[in-house]
Write a protein that holds these residues in place. Structure first.
Motif, PDB file in Angstrom:
ATOM      1  N   UNK A 199      43.898  34.906  29.109  1.00 25.30           N
ATOM      2  CA  UNK A 199      43.909  36.319  28.741  1.00 25.30           C
ATOM      3  C   UNK A 199      43.911  37.216  29.976  1.00 25.30           C
ATOM      4  N   UNK A 200      43.184  36.785  31.018  1.00 27.69           N
ATOM      5  CA  UNK A 200      43.159  37.586  32.238  1.00 27.69           C
ATOM      6  C   UNK A 200      44.436  37.317  33.025  1.00 27.69           C
ATOM      7  N   UNK A 201      44.927  38.383  33.709  1.00 21.98           N
ATOM      8  CA  UNK A 201      46.216  38.245  34.398  1.00 21.98           C
ATOM      9  C   UNK A 201      46.034  37.633  35.783  1.00 21.98           C
ATOM     10  N   UNK A 202      45.295  36.578  35.855  1.00 25.61           N
ATOM     11  CA  UNK A 202      45.095  35.906  37.138  1.00 25.61           C
ATOM     12  C   UNK A 202      45.116  34.405  36.901  1.00 25.61           C
ATOM     13  N   UNK A 203      45.270  33.647  37.965  1.00 27.33           N
ATOM     14  CA  UNK A 203      45.091  32.206  37.855  1.00 27.33           C
ATOM     15  C   UNK A 203      43.625  31.952  37.517  1.00 27.33           C
ATOM     16  N   UNK A 204      43.331  30.835  36.816  1.00 30.19           N
ATOM     17  CA  UNK A 204      41.920  30.514  36.554  1.00 30.19           C
ATOM     18  C   UNK A 204      41.093  30.551  37.840  1.00 30.19           C
ATOM     19  N   UNK A 205      39.917  31.159  37.744  1.00 28.38           N
ATOM     20  CA  UNK A 205      39.116  31.367  38.954  1.00 28.38           C
ATOM     21  C   UNK A 205      37.647  31.066  38.699  1.00 28.38           C
ATOM     22  N   UNK A 206      36.910  30.970  39.821  1.00 27.12           N
ATOM     23  CA  UNK A 206      35.470  30.708  39.765  1.00 27.12           C
ATOM     24  C   UNK A 206      34.717  31.996  39.462  1.00 27.12           C
ATOM     25  N   UNK A 207      33.819  31.945  38.494  1.00 24.35           N
ATOM     26  CA  UNK A 207      33.025  33.139  38.213  1.00 24.35           C
ATOM     27  C   UNK A 207      31.705  33.244  38.999  1.00 24.35           C
ATOM     28  N   UNK A 208      31.047  32.131  39.345  1.00 26.16           N
ATOM     29  CA  UNK A 208      29.723  32.283  39.982  1.00 26.16           C
ATOM     30  C   UNK A 208      29.698  33.231  41.183  1.00 26.16           C
ATOM     31  N   UNK A 209      30.731  33.250  42.048  1.00 24.52           N
ATOM     32  CA  UNK A 209      30.631  34.145  43.209  1.00 24.52           C
ATOM     33  C   UNK A 209      30.680  35.635  42.847  1.00 24.52           C
ATOM     34  N   UNK A 210      31.083  35.963  41.605  1.00 21.85           N
ATOM     35  CA  UNK A 210      31.247  37.384  41.259  1.00 21.85           C
ATOM     36  C   UNK A 210      29.941  38.159  41.387  1.00 21.85           C
ATOM     37  N   UNK A 211      28.826  37.489  41.133  1.00 24.69           N
ATOM     38  CA  UNK A 211      27.535  38.172  41.257  1.00 24.69           C
ATOM     39  C   UNK A 211      26.878  37.842  42.595  1.00 24.69           C
ATOM     40  N   UNK A 212      27.626  37.158  43.465  1.00 24.50           N
ATOM     41  CA  UNK A 212      27.052  36.750  44.760  1.00 24.50           C
ATOM     42  C   UNK A 212      27.986  37.218  45.879  1.00 24.50           C
ATOM     43  N   UNK A 213      28.608  36.260  46.595  1.00 24.36           N
ATOM     44  CA  UNK A 213      29.391  36.599  47.787  1.00 24.36           C
ATOM     45  C   UNK A 213      30.526  37.584  47.537  1.00 24.36           C
ATOM     46  N   UNK A 214      31.106  37.560  46.349  1.00 25.24           N
ATOM     47  CA  UNK A 214      32.255  38.428  46.090  1.00 25.24           C
ATOM     48  C   UNK A 214      31.878  39.904  46.197  1.00 25.24           C
ATOM     49  N   UNK A 215      30.604  40.222  45.980  1.00 27.28           N
ATOM     50  CA  UNK A 215      30.173  41.619  46.081  1.00 27.28           C
ATOM     51  C   UNK A 215      30.080  42.079  47.539  1.00 27.28           C
ATOM     52  N   UNK A 216      30.119  41.100  48.459  1.00 26.57           N
ATOM     53  CA  UNK A 216      30.095  41.433  49.894  1.00 26.57           C
ATOM     54  C   UNK A 216      31.499  41.712  50.406  1.00 26.57           C
ATOM     55  N   UNK A 217      32.482  41.038  49.843  1.00 26.04           N
ATOM     56  CA  UNK A 217      33.850  41.213  50.330  1.00 26.04           C
ATOM     57  C   UNK A 217      34.757  40.189  49.687  1.00 26.04           C
ATOM     58  N   UNK A 218      36.059  40.366  49.933  1.00 22.01           N
ATOM     59  CA  UNK A 218      37.041  39.515  49.275  1.00 22.01           C
ATOM     60  C   UNK A 218      36.888  38.053  49.666  1.00 22.01           C
ATOM     61  N   UNK A 219      36.864  37.192  48.676  1.00 20.27           N
ATOM     62  CA  UNK A 219      36.979  35.764  48.941  1.00 20.27           C
ATOM     63  C   UNK A 219      37.938  35.199  47.906  1.00 20.27           C
ATOM     64  N   UNK A 260      17.784  38.522  34.430  1.00 23.20           N
ATOM     65  CA  UNK A 260      18.260  37.137  34.357  1.00 23.20           C
ATOM     66  C   UNK A 260      18.969  36.764  35.645  1.00 23.20           C
ATOM     67  N   UNK A 261      19.712  35.670  35.642  1.00 24.21           N
ATOM     68  CA  UNK A 261      20.424  35.235  36.852  1.00 24.21           C
ATOM     69  C   UNK A 261      21.349  36.331  37.371  1.00 24.21           C
ATOM     70  N   UNK A 262      22.211  36.846  36.487  1.00 24.06           N
ATOM     71  CA  UNK A 262      23.218  37.812  36.937  1.00 24.06           C
ATOM     72  C   UNK A 262      22.524  39.055  37.503  1.00 24.06           C
ATOM     73  N   UNK A 263      21.539  39.566  36.764  1.00 30.43           N
ATOM     74  CA  UNK A 263      20.861  40.781  37.184  1.00 30.43           C
ATOM     75  C   UNK A 263      20.180  40.603  38.532  1.00 30.43           C
ATOM     76  N   UNK A 264      19.462  39.497  38.700  1.00 31.18           N
ATOM     77  CA  UNK A 264      18.723  39.308  39.951  1.00 31.18           C
ATOM     78  C   UNK A 264      19.659  38.982  41.115  1.00 31.18           C
TER      79      UNK A 264
END
Lengths: 404, 104
Positions: free
Chosen positions: A36-56, A150-154
């Protein structure tokens, strides 16, 4: 089943892994992955972690992988399934016939049923698009209120604080992460957040979000009358499984597609895996639905084995992890319903494990910066362990030497 | 690009181009090299990207930190002098990686 047509609905971690494992197991028929998303399948865990620091780079595999494996990536949304005709119909009207259908539809972020929840700068975090929008708003001095401990919030709070935001977490329950960890682990992590300057308000409910003339959030009103100034609000209040396809297809649901031990729904041609599936587990006393990478990956491996070989019960040990404030929290097993805990190590030093027992049986181990405990406990929980609370409590106890 | 060779326990070998800046784990996963599972995606928490490095290359690589050391004590295949976690190794030209027999 060697040939035939398999359609996988959902291009998250579970859907991707199911396709990959089907090919690894020798399935050589037609294989489609509807994303459904217009991207190749991707990892979600970094979205609440390193991805908020910069592009990976989040892509699980480059595009060439799918061509090479003969996996047909279809952009679109499955609008309905017809179990009699064995077809899945896309929004576009295109119809995909299948011999086996794997539902890996995932979940979507919950929002809060309070006034103002739709104001701008109130974010949920589930997709890479969500993370990009949020990231643009996280700057030094930004006042961030995270709703949900929870995990995401913290994890978001940890990153926001690190980026110099003025950060507050509001959690409705008396303990953060209460669904997944013991009070010991919860209290320790909350103290670390506080020591870095994040305010953590426990047992407090959000009553409303108030905005300005432009429709931007400005304040968060709590149930005790407190008002928190906010430039950005992040809602980390759980997810809702995407099970709408079940209704017309007459598949049973209960906060997730209901599946049997082999991850099959009531229709023998349809399976459900990952965040959207509720399944019987030998690691829990009731049916469970888990939201984790481990669950997505292991259930995908399993469904591929069931389809290409002999159907067998799914028994993988659940495990979870979270990165907060430079600490690595890892959990093996399901602690729900535990009645006894034994602490090893020193929370004050930021290195400890909590062993959780139910009726004398080890059911879960929570580790903070003790990754070896985590790995070994997963192996123990995969078999039958006779480790008792007394064994673990003994001062000379060494998990590496525990019988398995 | 760095050329990295991944040798399996059965003797088969694959050489692939890995962008400099990527990890040895990522290079394996992106190129479909068997035997490097990387369950945690590179967080140094799962020990399923255990590999063996030859002695000559060891000196060129960053040292093992405490967390990696702890995980290397509990790998599914035995820890040897050349044991490392591939997620902690930057891609370097000419690296030769031996993939252990099992990761779980």
């Amino acid at each position: 089943m060697a040939g035939g047509r398999i359609v996988v609905v959902g291009g998250g971690q579970a859907g991707f892994q199911a396709c990959s494992s089907l090919r690894d197991n020798g399935f050589d028929g037609d294989l489609s992955l509807v994303c459904e998303e217009r991207t190749l399948p991707y990892e979600r865990p970094p979205l609440s972690k390193d991805y908020l620091r910069g592009d990976i780079d989040l892509a699980l595999r480059p595009e060439s992988f799918y061509d090479g494996k003969g996996i047909d990536l279809i952009a679109g949304r499955v609008a309905g399934i017809d179990p009699r005709a064995r077809t899945a119909t896309l929004d576009s009207g295109r119809s995909l016939p299948y011999d086996r259908l794997i539902l890996a539809t995932g979940a979507r972020a919950r929002t809060l049923p309070v006034p103002g929840a739709r104001l701008s700068n109130v974010f949920t975090l589930r997709t890479v698009g969500d993370a990009e929008s949020l990231r643009k708003r996280l700057e030094a001095g930004t006042r961030v209120v995270v709703v949900g401990g929870g995990f995401i919030g913290l994890e978001v709070a940890s990153l926001a604080q690190e980026l110099g935001c003025d950060t507050t977490v509001v959690e409705v329950l008396p303990h953060a992460m209460a669904r997944v960890v013991t009070p010991q682990t919860s209290d320790t992590l909350v103290e670390v957040h506080r020591s870095r300057g994040t305010r953590v308000l426990l047992g407090r409910r959000v009553a409303a979000f108030d905005g300005d003339h432009a429709g931007r959030v400005r304040q968060v009103a709590l149930d005790n009358g407190t008002r928190l100034e906010a430039d950005v609000v992040v809602l980390g209040v759980g997810v809702v499984p995407n099970v709408e396809l079940a209704y017309k297809a007459n598949l049973p649901t209960s906060d997730g597609f209901l599946v049997d031990q082999t991850l099959r729904t009531s229709d023998p041609a349809i399976y459900a895996i990952g965040d959207c599936a509720r399944f019987p587990s030998r690691h829990a006393s009731s049916l469970i639905r888990l939201e984790s990478v481990q669950n997505a990956v292991d259930q995908a491996h399993h469904v591929a084995r069931c389809i290409t070989g002999q159907p067998e019960p799914y028994t993988a040990v659940p495990w979870f992890w979270s990165d907060q404030c430079g600490l690595k929290l890892q959990i093996s097993g399901i602690s729900l319903g535990h009645d006894q805990t034994v602490l090893k190590g020193d929370p004050a030093e930021g290195r400890f494990s909590v062993f959780c027992f139910r009726s004398g049986e080890l059911v879960a181990v929570e580790s903070v910066n003790r990754p070896a405990d985590h790995i070994i406990s997963r192996r123990l929980l995969a078999g039958t362990t006779e480790l008792t609370p007394d064994d673990v409590a003994h001062p000379d106890f060494d998990l590496k030497k525990a019988p398995r | 690009m760095a050329h990295i060779t991944y040798k399996q326990a059965d003797g088969t070998a694959t050489t692939v181009d890995v962008p400099v800046g990527c990890s040895v784990m990522r290079g394996a996963v992106d190129n479909g090299v068997d035997g490097i599972l990387a369950e945690c995606g590179g967080g140094a928490i799962c020990a399923t990207c255990h590999v063996y490095i030859d002695e000559a290359s060891t000196a060129k690589l960053p040292p093992i930190d405490d967390l990696e050391d702890e995980l290397l004590q509990v790998t599914a295949s035995p820890r040897l002098p050349g044991s490392r976690l591939a997620c902690q190794l930057p891609a370097m030209e000419g690296l030769v990686i031996l993939v252990p027999e099992k990761q779980l």
